[in-house]
Design a protein around this motif. Structure first.
Motif, short mmCIF file in Angstrom:
data_model
loop_
_atom_site.label_atom_id
_atom_site.label_comp_id
_atom_site.label_asym_id
_atom_site.label_seq_id
_atom_site.Cartn_x
_atom_site.Cartn_y
_atom_site.Cartn_z
N ASN A 125 -73.25 -13.64 73.45
CA ASN A 125 -72.80 -12.27 73.64
C ASN A 125 -73.44 -11.65 74.87
OD1 ASN A 125 -71.20 -12.32 71.39
ND2 ASN A 125 -72.67 -11.29 70.05
N HIS A 126 -72.62 -10.99 75.68
CA HIS A 126 -73.15 -10.30 76.85
C HIS A 126 -73.88 -9.02 76.41
CE1 HIS A 126 -71.03 -12.90 79.63
NE2 HIS A 126 -69.93 -12.75 78.92
N ASP A 127 -74.84 -8.64 77.21
CA ASP A 127 -75.54 -7.38 76.93
C ASP A 127 -74.56 -6.22 77.06
OD1 ASP A 127 -77.92 -8.65 76.48
OD2 ASP A 127 -78.57 -8.54 78.57
N VAL A 128 -74.47 -5.44 76.03
CA VAL A 128 -73.55 -4.31 76.00
C VAL A 128 -74.35 -3.00 75.99
CG1 VAL A 128 -71.68 -3.16 74.75
CG2 VAL A 128 -71.82 -5.67 74.78
N LYS A 129 -73.96 -2.08 76.85
CA LYS A 129 -74.62 -0.79 76.87
C LYS A 129 -74.16 0.00 75.64
CE LYS A 129 -75.46 3.32 79.65
NZ LYS A 129 -75.14 4.04 80.91
N VAL A 130 -75.09 0.28 74.78
CA VAL A 130 -74.77 0.94 73.52
C VAL A 130 -74.59 2.43 73.74
CG1 VAL A 130 -75.50 1.39 71.16
CG2 VAL A 130 -76.01 -0.82 72.22
#
Length: 333
Positions: free
Chosen positions: A304-309
């Motif tokens: 999973n790519h880092d996602v800006k929450v």
């Protein structure tokens, strides 16, 4: 046509081996060089396939389960069919590998005439499980019995298996039970593919070729033991020489032996690139070798790519004015 193609291929291999057996100058090639090449390709190909499969990422827990999952304390869990521990997985895999537990539950479907017309009926189908069980166990015992040609002195467990296998002492030499079971089982597996329309439709030359090869190997082995006598002392001398990398080719071994060992060599070469690799692949099956603990442990895909929450507080800060105008309640005024 698919059956005929595979049958012709095996017949051609037998003719090639027969030609090599009758030409003395080719005995060294068929008796030593080809077995070494085949064994090298078998080991190398087997290891390569296992390593490639092992490198395939499995980011999620996807075990196939049919039993009650572990949940509330008063609900009994099926620890084998839905394991939540390493021990449960080991037991499940052992039952699968040794006794084909999932195949035992195999069912068949057919249309039957009912009161209101055709109805789909389900029934138990144990013949495939039984045939596969006899085939694989007989094959394993036959391979273990062949250790007597490669080891000196012969290990006790090999002698014990031989004595149990030939317990009926029918004829001289004794008829091994596994020889009969093996040929009957492989014949059943072949007939099943040509008699059952659904199985015949999906069968390919890659399904028939190994069956014909295994059938030919078993037949030549039985012919050597009971009809076309070979010099067992010479065979053992050759086998021990191959095993110790000091090959010696004694004279007068016999034509049938060269046909037998050539077919075995071809099967060894073909093994890593065929469906027979399920022998190793079953241990790498994620639907079988995983613990079912999705409710207890959160499994995150490492890809999973880092996602800006964007949290709700941030969302409300961004759209508070518009939310108020729309009549949507907000936590902060």
């Amino acid at each position: 046509m698919k059956v005929l193609f595979s049958l012709i291929a095996v017949i051609l291999l037998i003719l090639v081996a027969t030609m090599g057996a009758f030409i003395t100058s080719l005995h060294y090639t068929f008796g030593i060089i080809i077995p070494y090449v085949a064994f090298t390709m078998f080991v190398g190909g087997f290891v390569y396939r296992i390593v490639k499969w092992g490198q395939s990422p499995v980011p999620f827990r996807i075990p196939t389960t049919i039993g009650q999952q572990k949940s509330l304390p008063w609900i009994k869990q099926n620890k084998i069919e839905n394991p939540t521990s390493a021990l449960g997985v080991i037991v499940r895999m052992a039952m699968e590998v040794l006794f084909f537990r999932s195949l035992f539950r195999n069912t068949k479907t057919e249309l039957r005439e009912g009161k209101n017309g055709p109805e789909l009926a389900y029934g138990s189908a144990k013949w495939l499980w039984l045939g596969s069980l006899f085939f694989h166990w007989s094959f394993l015992i036959i391979i273990v019995r062949h250790f007597r040609f490669f080891l000196e002195p012969i290990p006790f467990f090999v002698q014990l298996i031989e004595s149990i296998d030939g317990i009926l002492q029918i004829g001289l030499p004794a008829i091994y039970l596994t020889d009969a079971f093996f040929l009957i089982a492989v014949t059943f597996l072949f007939l099943r593919r040509i008699v059952i329309p659904q199985v015949k439709y999906i069968s390919l030359p890659a399904d028939y070729f190994p069956l014909f090869m295994i059938m030919s190997i078993g037949t030549t082995g039985v012919l050597m033991r009971h009809f076309f006598k070979v010099d067992l002392v010479a065979v053992k001398q050759l086998a021990i020489g191959l095993a110790t990398f000091q090959p010696v080719l004694p004279p007068g071994i016999g034509v049938m032996f060269f046909i037998h060992i050539f077919l075995v060599s071809v099967l060894f070469t073909y093994f890593p690139m065929s469906k027979l690799m399920h022998m190793g692949g079953v241990f790498l099956s994620p639907t079988r070798n995983m613990i079912s603990n999705n409710r207890m442990v959160r499994h995150i895909n490492p890809w999973n790519h880092d996602v800006k929450v964007h949290t709700y507080e941030q969302y409300e800060d961004e759209f508070r004015v518009k939310m108020k105008k729309a009549g949507i309640p907000v936590e902060k005024e």
